[in-house]
Write an enzyme that holds these catalytic residues in place. Sequence first.
Site, PDB file in Angstrom:
ATOM      1  N   ARG A 178      -1.249   4.045   6.789  1.00 28.44           N
ATOM      2  CA  ARG A 178      -1.777   3.159   8.110  1.00 28.44           C
ATOM      3  C   ARG A 178      -2.096   1.919   7.481  1.00 28.44           C
ATOM      4  NH1 ARG A 178      -5.530   6.225  12.294  1.00 28.44           N
ATOM      5  NH2 ARG A 178      -4.883   4.434  13.604  1.00 28.44           N
ATOM      6  N   CYS A 233     -12.202   1.850  10.486  1.00 25.78           N
ATOM      7  CA  CYS A 233     -11.036   3.001  10.745  1.00 25.78           C
ATOM      8  C   CYS A 233     -10.264   2.213  11.990  1.00 25.78           C
ATOM      9  CB  CYS A 233     -11.457   4.248  10.772  1.00 25.78           C
ATOM     10  SG  CYS A 233     -12.674   4.680  12.250  1.00 25.78           S
TER      11      CYS A 233
END
Length: 276
Positions: A178, A233
């Site tokens: 990611r 995040c």
Amino acid sequence: MKYVKDSEWLLNHLNDRNVRIVDCRFSLADSQMGNINYLESHLPGAVYFDLEKDLSGTVVDHGGRHPLPDVDVLVSKLEKAGISQEMTVIAYDNGEGAFAARFWWMLQYLGHDNVYVLDGGFKNWLDEDFPVTADIPTFKREDFRVGLRSELLATYEEVKDTVAKQNKVLIDSREAKRYLGLEEPIDKKAGHIPSALNKPWMEGLSGGCYLPASKQLQRFSDLDSNQPIIVYCGSGVTAVPNFLALKEAGFEKVKLYIGSFSDWISYEENKIESSS
């Protein structure tokens, strides 16, 4: 460890009136599952706090997928659960670490010192064959005195300034694919905030338990403990285990960008870096 308690410790304090247990189990795939699991079985005396209903605010154009909740509303819920500044509070999830850590960070932000995460969570508790119940506890309402610690929270403006000046360390806590932009199952854009380093949060745990402080220090050995650090995040949840791990490793100047990547990409003008 400073912010983590093991199951044996909690077992020995189950009947302590000054200890409050908080169940934070949650599933990003099914937002009802955590509460369903709680109603079926939980630690004796545990109250339930939901990631989205209790530990997050209303999602709007900016602020990310799990923005800060209204402080007054959260405090009222804590008071109803019998949580005061004098209580020792210990939070658990199913062993992932992130959902309990989110609660831990929220209480730290509100100025509560005696709050901990249960190492290994509910799964480890069951593995130890320790007691569980379906009984829903009720407690006398307590008074929770707020002392906000703004130094724990990185605002969007601070992150934007950090990207421009590169005067602080940015840590992206998501898994590498990611971070690199190779895969993005949740957010509308892929990649990472410019200049961010990748320190996947799950590498700070093993079998649902936090690595000891010495191992956490090894994970962050390339960082200067005197330099300010901002962790993020996707939405301010899985970054918190890294926040906790950094604190355990002795890093003091650590902040959480609670809006995280989902907030950053809500501003069309912001640049994104990726390997694609």
